[in-house]
Design an enzyme around this catalytic site. Structure first.
Site, PDB file in Angstrom:
ATOM      1  N   LYS A   6       2.887  10.166   8.481  1.00  0.00           N
ATOM      2  CA  LYS A   6       2.185   9.726   9.692  1.00  0.00           C
ATOM      3  C   LYS A   6       2.774  10.269  11.001  1.00  0.00           C
ATOM      4  O   LYS A   6       2.467  11.381  11.405  1.00  0.00           O
ATOM      5  CB  LYS A   6       2.084   8.206   9.695  1.00  0.00           C
ATOM      6  CG  LYS A   6       1.097   7.684   8.617  1.00  0.00           C
ATOM      7  CD  LYS A   6       0.798   6.229   8.824  1.00  0.00           C
ATOM      8  CE  LYS A   6      -0.138   5.642   7.780  1.00  0.00           C
ATOM      9  NZ  LYS A   6      -1.547   5.819   8.071  1.00  0.00           N
ATOM     10  N   ASP A  26       9.356   2.689   1.651  1.00  0.00           N
ATOM     11  CA  ASP A  26       8.188   3.438   2.104  1.00  0.00           C
ATOM     12  C   ASP A  26       8.056   3.202   3.608  1.00  0.00           C
ATOM     13  O   ASP A  26       7.572   2.162   4.047  1.00  0.00           O
ATOM     14  CB  ASP A  26       6.944   2.943   1.352  1.00  0.00           C
ATOM     15  CG  ASP A  26       5.662   3.616   1.831  1.00  0.00           C
ATOM     16  OD1 ASP A  26       5.672   4.249   2.909  1.00  0.00           O
ATOM     17  OD2 ASP A  26       4.628   3.490   1.142  1.00  0.00           O
ATOM     18  N   PHE A  39       0.863  -1.195   0.000  1.00  0.00           N
ATOM     19  CA  PHE A  39       0.000   0.000   0.000  1.00  0.00           C
ATOM     20  C   PHE A  39       0.890   1.232   0.000  1.00  0.00           C
ATOM     21  O   PHE A  39       1.708   1.414   0.897  1.00  0.00           O
ATOM     22  CB  PHE A  39      -0.928   0.039   1.227  1.00  0.00           C
ATOM     23  CG  PHE A  39      -1.851   1.236   1.172  1.00  0.00           C
ATOM     24  CD1 PHE A  39      -2.996   1.220   0.391  1.00  0.00           C
ATOM     25  CD2 PHE A  39      -1.556   2.400   1.870  1.00  0.00           C
ATOM     26  CE1 PHE A  39      -3.824   2.339   0.305  1.00  0.00           C
ATOM     27  CE2 PHE A  39      -2.382   3.518   1.794  1.00  0.00           C
ATOM     28  CZ  PHE A  39      -3.516   3.481   1.012  1.00  0.00           C
TER      29      PHE A  39
HETATM   30  C1  LIG Z   1       2.984   2.404   3.880  1.00  0.00           C
HETATM   31  C2  LIG Z   1       2.090   3.546   3.531  1.00  0.00           C
HETATM   32  N1  LIG Z   1       2.396   4.319   2.476  1.00  0.00           N
HETATM   33  C3  LIG Z   1       1.630   5.359   2.121  1.00  0.00           C
HETATM   34  C4  LIG Z   1       0.477   5.660   2.814  1.00  0.00           C
HETATM   35  C5  LIG Z   1      -0.365   6.824   2.385  1.00  0.00           C
HETATM   36  O1  LIG Z   1      -0.235   7.857   3.311  1.00  0.00           O
HETATM   37  P1  LIG Z   1      -1.296   9.058   3.307  1.00  0.00           P
HETATM   38  O2  LIG Z   1      -2.601   8.490   3.695  1.00  0.00           O
HETATM   39  O3  LIG Z   1      -0.733  10.023   4.331  1.00  0.00           O
HETATM   40  O4  LIG Z   1      -1.295   9.636   1.943  1.00  0.00           O
HETATM   41  C6  LIG Z   1       0.110   4.869   3.912  1.00  0.00           C
HETATM   42  C7  LIG Z   1      -1.125   5.140   4.647  1.00  0.00           C
HETATM   43  O5  LIG Z   1      -1.686   4.299   5.316  1.00  0.00           O
HETATM   44  C8  LIG Z   1       0.936   3.788   4.273  1.00  0.00           C
HETATM   45  O6  LIG Z   1       0.631   2.985   5.307  1.00  0.00           O
END
Ligand SMILES: Cc1ncc(COP(=O)(O)O)c(C=O)c1O
Length: 388
Positions: A243, A214, A127
Site C-alpha cells: 500500500k 501483516d 484480511f
Molecule cells: C492487511 C492487508 N493485508 C493484505 C492486503 C492485500 O493487499 P493487496 O490488495 O495489495 O493484495 C490488504 C488490502 O487491503 C490488507 O489490508
C-alpha cells in the site's frame, strides 16, 4: 456492457487528476480525499518527490528483471530493513504477494524443522488478500465462498484472546507461525492490544514459532510510527507491507530477521516485476519523504484532530458507538447501519469508505494539514447528523 469483469461495486465517479489531499472528477468537481486509495497515497496525489522520482527513473530504466542486480532495489532493501530492524527482504507487487512470501517462509521454516504439515495461526476477522493462500488465511467467509477447496494449514483464533492461543499451542504441535494484522483494517478497524501482541510474542518464543505481522495497511507511517509494532515494544520475525510504500506504484515487501531471514534459498521464490527499478526508486523517495517530513508524527496529531472534532459535537458523539484505530487509520462505528454513507459523502464532496455495514473508515493522506483534517471531521459530522 462493460468489458471489465464485475468484481467491484464502484461508486459513479471518474477522477481525472489529484493534488495533495484533493481529487478532481472529469467534470472538474473537487473532492476531499479521506481514503487515499485505501491507505495507498500516503503522500497524497501528485506529490512532487514522487513525480520527480518516477520521471527520473522512467527516463533511465524501468525494468530489467531479477536476472540482474538492481541498485534501487538494494537501496530500498537496506533502507526498509534498517527502519524495521529486520535482516533482509523480498519485493513483490502487492500486499497479497507479500503475505504469500511470508506464508511460504513459514512453511519452509516448518519443513526445515521436520514438521510435515506446518500450520499458521490466523485470526477471526483477518484480511490478508485475494490469492488462494491469502484468502484462505483471511477470516471472512464471504471472501472465501465459492473458492473451495481452500488452502489448508491455517488455524483460526479469536482476536485479543491469549488463552485461546495457549489452547491452540497445547493441542497443535504442527504450528510454526502466527500471522496477524496489528490493526485489522478491512473487517472494521479492530486493533490488537499491545498486551496481546506482547503475549503472542512470548508464546512464539516459547514454541519457536515465527511472529509474522501483516502491516500491508498499517505500515509506512499510517498509525503514527513507521510500522505499527514500533509503538508496542516488540519485534516480529517477519513483517509484510505494501500500500503506502509505493504511493500508488505496485510494490509489496516481505521483511524478515533471524531464522526467518535464512529460510529462502536460490530459486525458492521469485517475481518477474517484483522490485523493479521504477517502483523501487519511487518507493525510496516515498520512504525518505515519510521519514524526513516527520509524517508519522503528523499522522498521530491529525488523527487526534479528527477524533476530537467529531466528539466535540454532542449530537454526533451521541450517534457514535466507538472510534477505533491509531494515527490516520480510524474506524468510526456508528450506532446505526450506514452502508449508504460513502455514496452520500461522495455527493457532498468527501471520499470515505464504510466497512462492516456500520463503520466509517478514514485513511487520509499522511501529509494532511490541520485545516483539512478539520474539514474531513466537519463534513463527516454533517453526514452523521443527517443519518441520525
Ligand atoms: C492487511 C492487508 N493485508 C493484505 C492486503 C492485500 O493487499 P493487496 O490488495 O495489495 O493484495 C490488504 C488490502 O487491503 C490488507 O489490508
Amino acid at each position: 456492457m462493460s468489458a471489465l469483469m464485475q468484481t467491484y461495486a464502484r461508486l459513479p465517479v471518474t477522477f481525472s487528476h489529484g493534488e495533495g489531499v484533493y481529487l478532481y472528477d472529469t467534470d472538474g468537481r473537487r473532492y476531499l480525499d479521506a481514503i487515499a486509495g485505501i491507505a495507498v497515497n500516503g503522500l497524497g496525489h501528485a506529490h512532487p518527490a514522487v513525480t520527480a522520482a518516477i520521471c527520473a527513473q522512467a527516463n533511465k530504466l524501468v525494468h530489467t528483471s531479477n536476472l540482474y542486480r538492481i541498485e534501487a532495489q538494494e537501496q530500498l532493501g537496506e533502507t526498509l530493513t534498517r527502519i524495521a530492524g529486520m535482516d533482509n527482504c523480498f519485493f513483490g507487487n502487492s500486499g497479497a504477494e507479500a503475505n504469500e512470501a511470508a506464508i511460504k517462509i513459514a512453511r519452509l521454516y516448518g519443513h526445515q524443522r521436520k514438521i510435515d504439515k506446518p500450520a499458521i495461526v490466523v485470526l477471526e476477522g483477518a484480511f490478508h488478500g485475494r490469492t488462494l493462500a491469502t484468502l484462505s488465511a483471511t477470516g471472512n467467509r464471504k471472501i472465501q465462498a465459492g473458492f473451495e477447496p481452500l488452502v489448508t494449514g491455517f488455524i483460526r483464533a479469536p482476536r485479543n484472546d491469549i488463552h485461546a492461543l495457549r489452547q491452540i499451542a497445547a493441542h497443535n504441535p504442527g504450528v510454526v507461525a502466527v500471522l496477524v494484522e496489528p490493526i485489522q483494517g478491512e473487517s472494521g478497524v479492530h486493533p490488537l492490544t499491545a498486551e496481546y501482541l506482547q503475549a503472542v510474542r512470548e508464546i512464539c518464543d516459547e514454541h519457536e514459532w515465527l511472529l509474522m505481522l501483516d502491516e500491508v495497511q498499517t505500515g509506512n507511517g499510517r498509525t503514527g510510527s513507521y510500522f505499527a509494532y514500533q509503538g508496542m515494544d516488540l519485534v516480529p520475525d517477519v513483517v509484510t507491507t505494501a500500500k503506502g510504500l509505493g504511493n500508488g506504484l505496485p510494490i509489496g515487501a516481505c521483511l524478515a530477521r533471524g531464522a526467518a531471514a535464512q529460510v529462502f534459498g536460490g530459486g525458492q521464490h521469485g517475481s518477474t516485476y517484483g522490485g523493479n527499478p521504477l517502483v523501487c526508486a519511487t518507493a525510496l523517495a516515498v520512504v525518505k519523504t515519510i521519514v524526513e517530513d516527520k509524517l508519522c508524527a503528523n499522522a498521530t496529531a491529525m488523527g487526534d484532530v479528527i477524533r476530537e472534532r467529531l466528539l466535540c459535537d454532542d449530537a454526533v458523539a451521541a450517534s457514535i458507538a466507538e472510534i477505533r484505530g491509531r494515527g490516520l487509520m480510524l474506524g468510526i462505528q456508528l450506532k446505526t447501519e450506514c452502508a449508504d454513507l460513502a455514496q452520500r459523502a461522495l455527493e457532498a464532496g468527501l471520499l470515505i469508505n464504510v466497512t462492516a455495514g456500520n463503520t466509517v473508515r478514514l485513511l487520509p493522506a499522511l501529509i494532511i494539514e490541520q485545516q483539512e483534517a478539520e474539514a474531513i471531521a466537519d463534513s463527516l459530522a454533517q453526514l452523521i447528523r443527517e443519518t441520525a
